[in-house]
Design an enzyme around this catalytic site. Structure first.
Site, PDB file in Angstrom:
ATOM      1  N   ASP A  62      -3.420 -13.733  -3.003  1.00  0.00           N
ATOM      2  CA  ASP A  62      -3.777 -15.085  -2.555  1.00  0.00           C
ATOM      3  C   ASP A  62      -5.013 -15.048  -1.652  1.00  0.00           C
ATOM      4  O   ASP A  62      -5.664 -14.001  -1.509  1.00  0.00           O
ATOM      5  CB  ASP A  62      -2.580 -15.749  -1.852  1.00  0.00           C
ATOM      6  N   CYS A 107      -1.272 -10.008   0.003  1.00  0.00           N
ATOM      7  CA  CYS A 107      -1.141 -11.290   0.690  1.00  0.00           C
ATOM      8  C   CYS A 107      -1.319 -10.980   2.175  1.00  0.00           C
ATOM      9  O   CYS A 107      -1.718  -9.860   2.518  1.00  0.00           O
ATOM     10  CB  CYS A 107       0.159 -12.031   0.346  1.00  0.00           C
ATOM     11  N   THR A 146       0.782 -10.580   4.838  1.00  0.00           N
ATOM     12  CA  THR A 146       1.649  -9.508   5.341  1.00  0.00           C
ATOM     13  C   THR A 146       2.084  -8.546   4.240  1.00  0.00           C
ATOM     14  O   THR A 146       2.566  -7.454   4.532  1.00  0.00           O
ATOM     15  CB  THR A 146       2.946 -10.105   5.928  1.00  0.00           C
ATOM     16  N   HIS A 181       9.724   9.090  -5.025  1.00  0.00           N
ATOM     17  CA  HIS A 181      11.167   8.815  -5.087  1.00  0.00           C
ATOM     18  C   HIS A 181      11.525   7.532  -5.831  1.00  0.00           C
ATOM     19  O   HIS A 181      12.599   7.436  -6.415  1.00  0.00           O
ATOM     20  CB  HIS A 181      11.750   8.741  -3.666  1.00  0.00           C
ATOM     21  N   HIS A 202      16.194  11.509  -8.570  1.00  0.00           N
ATOM     22  CA  HIS A 202      15.658  10.157  -8.350  1.00  0.00           C
ATOM     23  C   HIS A 202      15.666   9.309  -9.621  1.00  0.00           C
ATOM     24  O   HIS A 202      15.642   8.093  -9.548  1.00  0.00           O
ATOM     25  CB  HIS A 202      14.237  10.245  -7.787  1.00  0.00           C
TER      26      HIS A 202
HETATM   27  C1  RB5 Z   1      -0.623 -17.129   3.737  1.00  0.00           C
HETATM   28  O1  RB5 Z   1      -0.996 -17.749   4.926  1.00  0.00           O
HETATM   29  C2  RB5 Z   1       0.499 -16.122   3.996  1.00  0.00           C
HETATM   30  O2  RB5 Z   1       1.675 -16.780   4.327  1.00  0.00           O
HETATM   31  C3  RB5 Z   1       0.701 -15.211   2.798  1.00  0.00           C
HETATM   32  O3  RB5 Z   1      -0.494 -14.583   2.487  1.00  0.00           O
HETATM   33  C4  RB5 Z   1       1.713 -14.081   2.963  1.00  0.00           C
HETATM   34  O4  RB5 Z   1       1.499 -13.371   4.137  1.00  0.00           O
HETATM   35  C5  RB5 Z   1       3.126 -14.412   2.739  1.00  0.00           C
HETATM   36  O5  RB5 Z   1       4.022 -13.563   2.791  1.00  0.00           O
END
Ligand code: RB5
Length: 148
Positions: free
Chosen positions: A12, A70, A72, A103, A138
């Site tokens: 994203d 993304c 996080t 693994h 595994h």
């Molecule tokens: C976008 O702001 C953010 O929420 C997305 O990139 C991600 O971190 C979601 O898990």
């Protein structure tokens, strides 16, 4: 250098910049890379759309592996792991990248662009790319991921 592995990258807006950096890195290493979006930075786009698209393509065999992005890495990994044959690993260290191959036979690497430095992301990517599945004990455990 030519590498026959087909790798799909997707993410994203939060992962956009890191995706572009990783894409260049993969191309330089000779991988056959396809960008499954986002193709432009758009703060209103949604990570599940890109993660689902990549997961369908990797799970369906169109690509050998995928790298997802993304902010996080959490949202993208939750989405991707809902798809059959997808083993998406959100990694924060090169050791995690290597272990997720050794693994768990991970076929999708998930990177959080807002949670780590660019150099760390590339080190994780390289460890993941060169990691190999150990098989043996595994094998059964990875099978269980689909069976249980
Ligand atoms: C976008 O702001 C953010 O929420 C997305 O990139 C991600 O971190 C979601 O898990």
């Amino acid at each position: 250098m030519k590498n026959s592995q087909k790798i799909c990258v997707a993410g994203d807006h939060a992962g956009f910049e890191l995706k572009e950096i990783v894409k260049k890195h993969l191309i330089k290493k000779g991988f056959n890379v396809q960008d499954c979006g986002a193709t432009v930075y758009d703060a209103a786009d949604d990570y599940p759309v890109f993660a689902a698209d990549l997961a369908k393509k990797v799970g369906g065999g169109e690509f050998d592996r995928g790298v997802l992005f993304c902010g996080t890495g959490v949202g993208a990994s939750i989405m991707a792991n809902r798809y059959k044959n997808v083993r998406a690993a959100l990694c924060f260290t090169p050791e995690m990248g290597a272990m997720s191959r050794a693994h768990n036979d991970s076929n999708v690497l998930v990177l959080g662009s807002r949670t780590m430095a660019e150099e760390v992301s590339l080190a994780i990517l390289d460890a993941w790319l060169s990691g190999t599945f150990e098989g043996g004990r595994h094998e059964k455990r990875v099978r269980m991921l689909d069976e249980l």
